[in-house]
Design a protein around this motif. Structure first.
Motif, PDB file in Angstrom:
ATOM      1  N   GLU A  86       3.973  11.132   4.669  1.00 21.85           N
ATOM      2  CA  GLU A  86       2.898  10.144   4.811  1.00 21.85           C
ATOM      3  C   GLU A  86       2.207   9.903   3.467  1.00 21.85           C
ATOM      4  OE1 GLU A  86       1.047   7.212   6.653  1.00 21.85           O
ATOM      5  OE2 GLU A  86       2.440   8.474   7.756  1.00 21.85           O
ATOM      6  N   ILE A  87       2.024  10.967   2.676  1.00 25.69           N
ATOM      7  CA  ILE A  87       1.409  10.828   1.344  1.00 25.69           C
ATOM      8  C   ILE A  87       2.286   9.946   0.456  1.00 25.69           C
ATOM      9  CG2 ILE A  87       0.859  12.075  -0.794  1.00 25.69           C
ATOM     10  CD1 ILE A  87      -0.057  14.432   1.009  1.00 25.69           C
ATOM     11  N   ILE A  88       3.591  10.213   0.472  1.00 25.48           N
ATOM     12  CA  ILE A  88       4.523   9.439  -0.360  1.00 25.48           C
ATOM     13  C   ILE A  88       4.531   7.975   0.078  1.00 25.48           C
ATOM     14  CG2 ILE A  88       6.969   9.117  -0.930  1.00 25.48           C
ATOM     15  CD1 ILE A  88       7.184  12.233  -0.807  1.00 25.48           C
ATOM     16  N   ASP A  89       4.541   7.742   1.399  1.00 27.00           N
ATOM     17  CA  ASP A  89       4.510   6.357   1.900  1.00 27.00           C
ATOM     18  C   ASP A  89       3.217   5.648   1.485  1.00 27.00           C
ATOM     19  OD1 ASP A  89       6.989   6.341   2.977  1.00 27.00           O
ATOM     20  OD2 ASP A  89       6.368   6.449   5.079  1.00 27.00           O
ATOM     21  N   ALA A  90       2.082   6.347   1.629  1.00 25.74           N
ATOM     22  CA  ALA A  90       0.799   5.742   1.271  1.00 25.74           C
ATOM     23  C   ALA A  90       0.743   5.458  -0.229  1.00 25.74           C
ATOM     24  CB  ALA A  90      -0.345   6.664   1.674  1.00 25.74           C
ATOM     25  N   TYR A  91       1.341   6.337  -1.022  1.00 25.97           N
ATOM     26  CA  TYR A  91       1.386   6.139  -2.483  1.00 25.97           C
ATOM     27  C   TYR A  91       2.192   4.884  -2.825  1.00 25.97           C
ATOM     28  CZ  TYR A  91       2.226   7.123  -7.432  1.00 25.97           C
ATOM     29  OH  TYR A  91       2.307   7.042  -8.799  1.00 25.97           O
ATOM     30  N   ASN A  92       3.224   4.623  -2.029  1.00 30.22           N
ATOM     31  CA  ASN A  92       4.084   3.453  -2.248  1.00 30.22           C
ATOM     32  C   ASN A  92       3.639   2.225  -1.456  1.00 30.22           C
ATOM     33  OD1 ASN A  92       5.796   4.863  -4.004  1.00 30.22           O
ATOM     34  ND2 ASN A  92       6.916   5.735  -2.283  1.00 30.22           N
ATOM     35  N   ASN A  93       2.397   2.247  -0.952  1.00 33.42           N
ATOM     36  CA  ASN A  93       1.825   1.129  -0.185  1.00 33.42           C
ATOM     37  C   ASN A  93       2.667   0.764   1.031  1.00 33.42           C
ATOM     38  OD1 ASN A  93      -0.433   0.860  -1.774  1.00 33.42           O
ATOM     39  ND2 ASN A  93       0.540  -0.603  -3.144  1.00 33.42           N
ATOM     40  N   GLN A  94       3.053   1.762   1.810  1.00 33.80           N
ATOM     41  CA  GLN A  94       3.735   1.521   3.078  1.00 33.80           C
ATOM     42  C   GLN A  94       3.371   2.652   4.035  1.00 33.80           C
ATOM     43  OE1 GLN A  94       7.589   1.091   1.441  1.00 33.80           O
ATOM     44  NE2 GLN A  94       8.047   3.265   1.353  1.00 33.80           N
ATOM     45  N   GLY A  95       3.969   2.656   5.211  1.00 34.60           N
ATOM     46  CA  GLY A  95       3.686   3.706   6.188  1.00 34.60           C
ATOM     47  C   GLY A  95       2.588   3.302   7.159  1.00 34.60           C
ATOM     48  N   GLY A  96       2.370   4.156   8.157  1.00 40.73           N
ATOM     49  CA  GLY A  96       1.442   3.865   9.241  1.00 40.73           C
ATOM     50  C   GLY A  96       0.001   3.706   8.794  1.00 40.73           C
ATOM     51  N   ALA A  97      -0.464   4.609   7.932  1.00 45.53           N
ATOM     52  CA  ALA A  97      -1.866   4.566   7.504  1.00 45.53           C
ATOM     53  C   ALA A  97      -2.154   3.312   6.689  1.00 45.53           C
ATOM     54  CB  ALA A  97      -2.211   5.822   6.702  1.00 45.53           C
ATOM     55  N   PHE A  98      -1.196   2.920   5.841  1.00 46.29           N
ATOM     56  CA  PHE A  98      -1.383   1.707   5.038  1.00 46.29           C
ATOM     57  C   PHE A  98      -1.387   0.477   5.946  1.00 46.29           C
ATOM     58  CE2 PHE A  98       0.079  -1.830   2.380  1.00 46.29           C
ATOM     59  CZ  PHE A  98      -0.889  -1.783   1.393  1.00 46.29           C
ATOM     60  N   LYS A  99      -0.507   0.486   6.950  1.00 47.61           N
ATOM     61  CA  LYS A  99      -0.444  -0.622   7.904  1.00 47.61           C
ATOM     62  C   LYS A  99      -1.768  -0.736   8.669  1.00 47.61           C
ATOM     63  CE  LYS A  99       2.654  -2.453  11.446  1.00 47.61           C
ATOM     64  NZ  LYS A  99       1.592  -2.837  12.372  1.00 47.61           N
ATOM     65  N   ARG A 100      -2.353   0.411   9.006  1.00 46.39           N
ATOM     66  CA  ARG A 100      -3.637   0.432   9.720  1.00 46.39           C
ATOM     67  C   ARG A 100      -4.738  -0.220   8.881  1.00 46.39           C
ATOM     68  NH1 ARG A 100      -5.367   3.737  13.780  1.00 46.39           N
ATOM     69  NH2 ARG A 100      -7.507   3.301  14.328  1.00 46.39           N
ATOM     70  N   LYS A 101      -4.755   0.097   7.577  1.00 46.48           N
ATOM     71  CA  LYS A 101      -5.736  -0.502   6.675  1.00 46.48           C
ATOM     72  C   LYS A 101      -5.543  -2.015   6.616  1.00 46.48           C
ATOM     73  CE  LYS A 101      -6.350  -1.431   1.915  1.00 46.48           C
ATOM     74  NZ  LYS A 101      -5.755  -1.353   0.607  1.00 46.48           N
ATOM     75  N   GLU A 102      -4.292  -2.450   6.497  1.00 45.59           N
ATOM     76  CA  GLU A 102      -3.996  -3.878   6.445  1.00 45.59           C
ATOM     77  C   GLU A 102      -4.456  -4.574   7.734  1.00 45.59           C
ATOM     78  OE1 GLU A 102      -2.425  -5.751   3.795  1.00 45.59           O
ATOM     79  OE2 GLU A 102      -3.184  -3.929   2.831  1.00 45.59           O
ATOM     80  N   ASP A 103      -4.240  -3.906   8.877  1.00 50.09           N
ATOM     81  CA  ASP A 103      -4.670  -4.481  10.162  1.00 50.09           C
ATOM     82  C   ASP A 103      -6.190  -4.620  10.224  1.00 50.09           C
ATOM     83  OD1 ASP A 103      -2.054  -4.664  10.972  1.00 50.09           O
ATOM     84  OD2 ASP A 103      -2.105  -2.855  12.234  1.00 50.09           O
TER      85      ASP A 103
END
Length: 158
Positions: A125-142
């Motif tokens: 999840e940390i790596i995905d968030a660092y690369n601007n993807q993943g569930g947490a980043f999607k939640r922020k975008e929503d």
């Protein structure tokens, strides 16, 4: 208000990095008061990040902080009832709440992930968030999209 505001508790920095942000994150990660286990999970996750992102010139702690910044929302919508109708009113988030929301999102989406151990899920999840993807980043975008869609009700801010 009738009562005085409670004092903010001082959170002691963590033993390895001497950083308060890490302690806050570990406190959110903790279940049933098992703080040593949460520290273990967090440090193991950083080790996994270090091994997976060896080509990156940043330290794992800096990668984690950048990932948190990437998933930190700036605005959220709050429901406000006005004359029988409920409006989703976009409001800015206080800095301490921003930090808290981003940490909780990262941990919740890491828990939902498929994977072996919590440390590996958190690292992914940390790596995905660092690369601007993943569930947490999607939640922020929503959250931002919802606020943008309800911008017309911004004048109802309280």
């Amino acid at each position: 208000m009738r009562k005085a505001k409670p004092k903010k508790r001082v959170i002691l920095p963590d033993p390895v990095f001497n950083d308060q942000k890490v302690s806050k994150f570990v406190n959110h990660l903790m279940y049933d008061g098992k703080k040593t286990i949460s520290y273990e999970i967090f440090y193991n996750a950083l080790d996994v990040v270090k091994s997976k992102m060896a080509k990156e010139e940043k330290s794992p702690l800096e990668i984690w902080k950048q990932a948190l910044d990437n998933i930190t929302p700036l605005v959220e919508v709050k429901s406000k009832r006005i004359g029988g109708a409920t409006f989703q009113v976009p409001t800015e988030i206080r800095p301490d709440r921003k930090e808290s929301v981003s940490m909780k999102n990262m941990i919740n989406f890491a828990r939902k992930r498929g994977g072996k151990s919590m440390a590996e899920k958190l690292a992914a999840e940390i790596i995905d968030a660092y690369n601007n993807q993943g569930g947490a980043f999607k939640r922020k975008e929503d959250m931002h999209r919802m606020a943008e869609a309800n911008r017309a009700f911004a004048h109802f801010r309280f």
